[in-house]
Enzyme design. Sequence first.
Site, PDB file in Angstrom:
ATOM      1  N   LYS A  54       0.824  -1.210   0.000  1.00 56.40           N
ATOM      2  CA  LYS A  54       0.000   0.000   0.000  1.00 56.40           C
ATOM      3  C   LYS A  54       0.867   1.272   0.000  1.00 56.40           C
ATOM      4  O   LYS A  54       2.065   1.219   0.292  1.00 56.40           O
ATOM      5  CB  LYS A  54      -0.941  -0.038   1.212  1.00 56.40           C
ATOM      6  CG  LYS A  54      -1.973  -1.191   1.144  1.00 56.40           C
ATOM      7  CD  LYS A  54      -3.004  -1.089   2.266  1.00 56.40           C
ATOM      8  CE  LYS A  54      -4.057  -2.192   2.155  1.00 56.40           C
ATOM      9  NZ  LYS A  54      -5.140  -2.052   3.177  1.00 56.40           N
ATOM     10  N   TYR A  77     -12.379  -2.852  -4.198  1.00 60.02           N
ATOM     11  CA  TYR A  77     -12.880  -3.000  -2.820  1.00 60.02           C
ATOM     12  C   TYR A  77     -14.412  -2.980  -2.762  1.00 60.02           C
ATOM     13  O   TYR A  77     -14.977  -2.596  -1.735  1.00 60.02           O
ATOM     14  CB  TYR A  77     -12.318  -1.890  -1.944  1.00 60.02           C
ATOM     15  CG  TYR A  77     -10.902  -2.122  -1.443  1.00 60.02           C
ATOM     16  CD1 TYR A  77     -10.593  -3.222  -0.635  1.00 60.02           C
ATOM     17  CD2 TYR A  77      -9.866  -1.240  -1.744  1.00 60.02           C
ATOM     18  CE1 TYR A  77      -9.310  -3.435  -0.157  1.00 60.02           C
ATOM     19  CE2 TYR A  77      -8.580  -1.442  -1.260  1.00 60.02           C
ATOM     20  CZ  TYR A  77      -8.308  -2.542  -0.466  1.00 60.02           C
ATOM     21  OH  TYR A  77      -7.036  -2.748   0.018  1.00 60.02           O
ATOM     22  N   PHE A  82     -15.616   3.208   6.640  1.00 57.31           N
ATOM     23  CA  PHE A  82     -14.214   3.468   6.310  1.00 57.31           C
ATOM     24  C   PHE A  82     -13.944   3.481   4.811  1.00 57.31           C
ATOM     25  O   PHE A  82     -12.817   3.736   4.384  1.00 57.31           O
ATOM     26  CB  PHE A  82     -13.308   2.431   6.996  1.00 57.31           C
ATOM     27  CG  PHE A  82     -13.552   0.999   6.575  1.00 57.31           C
ATOM     28  CD1 PHE A  82     -13.001   0.490   5.404  1.00 57.31           C
ATOM     29  CD2 PHE A  82     -14.330   0.158   7.354  1.00 57.31           C
ATOM     30  CE1 PHE A  82     -13.221  -0.819   5.006  1.00 57.31           C
ATOM     31  CE2 PHE A  82     -14.559  -1.167   6.967  1.00 57.31           C
ATOM     32  CZ  PHE A  82     -14.007  -1.646   5.785  1.00 57.31           C
ATOM     33  N   ARG A 113      -1.435 -14.290   4.204  1.00 54.99           N
ATOM     34  CA  ARG A 113      -2.176 -13.532   5.228  1.00 54.99           C
ATOM     35  C   ARG A 113      -1.555 -13.707   6.613  1.00 54.99           C
ATOM     36  O   ARG A 113      -1.553 -12.778   7.425  1.00 54.99           O
ATOM     37  CB  ARG A 113      -3.665 -13.904   5.210  1.00 54.99           C
ATOM     38  CG  ARG A 113      -4.386 -13.254   4.016  1.00 54.99           C
ATOM     39  CD  ARG A 113      -5.872 -13.548   4.007  1.00 54.99           C
ATOM     40  NE  ARG A 113      -6.623 -12.891   5.048  1.00 54.99           N
ATOM     41  CZ  ARG A 113      -7.210 -11.689   4.920  1.00 54.99           C
ATOM     42  NH1 ARG A 113      -7.113 -11.002   3.789  1.00 54.99           N
ATOM     43  NH2 ARG A 113      -7.910 -11.182   5.917  1.00 54.99           N
ATOM     44  N   ARG A 117       2.292  -6.215   8.945  1.00 51.71           N
ATOM     45  CA  ARG A 117       1.455  -5.108   9.422  1.00 51.71           C
ATOM     46  C   ARG A 117       1.934  -4.590  10.779  1.00 51.71           C
ATOM     47  O   ARG A 117       1.852  -3.392  11.050  1.00 51.71           O
ATOM     48  CB  ARG A 117      -0.011  -5.534   9.447  1.00 51.71           C
ATOM     49  CG  ARG A 117      -0.607  -5.496   8.025  1.00 51.71           C
ATOM     50  CD  ARG A 117      -1.914  -6.211   7.939  1.00 51.71           C
ATOM     51  NE  ARG A 117      -2.664  -5.874   6.730  1.00 51.71           N
ATOM     52  CZ  ARG A 117      -3.748  -6.530   6.339  1.00 51.71           C
ATOM     53  NH1 ARG A 117      -4.205  -7.555   7.050  1.00 51.71           N
ATOM     54  NH2 ARG A 117      -4.379  -6.182   5.242  1.00 51.71           N
ATOM     55  N   ASN A 157      -2.270   0.193   6.610  1.00 53.00           N
ATOM     56  CA  ASN A 157      -1.768  -1.037   7.222  1.00 53.00           C
ATOM     57  C   ASN A 157      -0.812  -1.808   6.305  1.00 53.00           C
ATOM     58  O   ASN A 157      -0.673  -3.031   6.418  1.00 53.00           O
ATOM     59  CB  ASN A 157      -2.932  -1.915   7.715  1.00 53.00           C
ATOM     60  CG  ASN A 157      -3.857  -2.349   6.601  1.00 53.00           C
ATOM     61  OD1 ASN A 157      -3.701  -1.925   5.450  1.00 53.00           O
ATOM     62  ND2 ASN A 157      -4.822  -3.190   6.922  1.00 53.00           N
ATOM     63  N   HIS A 190      -2.159  -5.373   1.345  1.00 50.23           N
ATOM     64  CA  HIS A 190      -3.414  -6.084   1.083  1.00 50.23           C
ATOM     65  C   HIS A 190      -3.069  -7.518   0.727  1.00 50.23           C
ATOM     66  O   HIS A 190      -2.063  -7.763   0.061  1.00 50.23           O
ATOM     67  CB  HIS A 190      -4.162  -5.448  -0.101  1.00 50.23           C
ATOM     68  CG  HIS A 190      -5.265  -6.333  -0.622  1.00 50.23           C
ATOM     69  ND1 HIS A 190      -6.531  -6.326  -0.074  1.00 50.23           N
ATOM     70  CD2 HIS A 190      -5.274  -7.292  -1.583  1.00 50.23           C
ATOM     71  CE1 HIS A 190      -7.275  -7.237  -0.702  1.00 50.23           C
ATOM     72  NE2 HIS A 190      -6.541  -7.828  -1.622  1.00 50.23           N
ATOM     73  N   GLU A 230      -8.676 -10.862  -8.094  1.00 48.95           N
ATOM     74  CA  GLU A 230      -7.775  -9.732  -7.815  1.00 48.95           C
ATOM     75  C   GLU A 230      -6.514  -9.778  -8.673  1.00 48.95           C
ATOM     76  O   GLU A 230      -5.975  -8.741  -9.047  1.00 48.95           O
ATOM     77  CB  GLU A 230      -7.434  -9.716  -6.320  1.00 48.95           C
ATOM     78  CG  GLU A 230      -8.659  -9.398  -5.468  1.00 48.95           C
ATOM     79  CD  GLU A 230      -8.393  -9.427  -3.974  1.00 48.95           C
ATOM     80  OE1 GLU A 230      -7.270  -9.783  -3.556  1.00 48.95           O
ATOM     81  OE2 GLU A 230      -9.321  -9.080  -3.223  1.00 48.95           O
TER      82      GLU A 230
END
Length: 138
Positions: free
Chosen positions: A10, A50, A58, A86, A103, A113, A116, A127
């Site tokens: 990000k 998203y 948010f 993850r 993170r 954070n 993704h 994705e």
Amino acid sequence: MTDRTLCVIKPNAVADNKIGEIVKCFEDEGLRVAAFRMTCPGRAAVESFYAEHEGKDFFGRLVDFMTSGPVCALVLEGADAVDRARTIMGATDPEKATAGTIRALYGKNMTQNAVHGSDSPESASREIGFYFAGFDIF
Ligand code: IDP
Ligand code: MG
């Protein structure tokens, strides 16, 4: 075919000069980089990426942030790539993420954070198509 997942580094982590360190976290755990692309996604693209979060409080903040600067999209490959990536990333909230996860190390808050990661093989397929349609995956 071996499992694949999509990771996005990000804007905060790109701005903080952490691209290499984040890629190393995945490589050190045995995930292989199969594709890598730096890009500045537009607002409509991020809203569509998203879409599952549209309407949440948010959402606007997330879209503002994800369009605030360049991101790096990676395809990571390896057995059980979605879940392993993850785990390496840690919990969505950097304050709750296990020490040593990406993170925990590079996230600033829930929005910024650092990374993704796809949440299922089906999401990964969608994705990866989103960022890598027409691009080589090796
Ligand atoms: P994930 O990235 O861990 O899969 P999701 O629930 O899919 O988490 O949310 C997507 C992104 O939206 C998160 O990475 C985070 O940046 C942001 N987000 C999720 N929940 C919140 C929240 O409660 N407040 C602010 N941002 C959030
Ligand atoms: Mg998610």
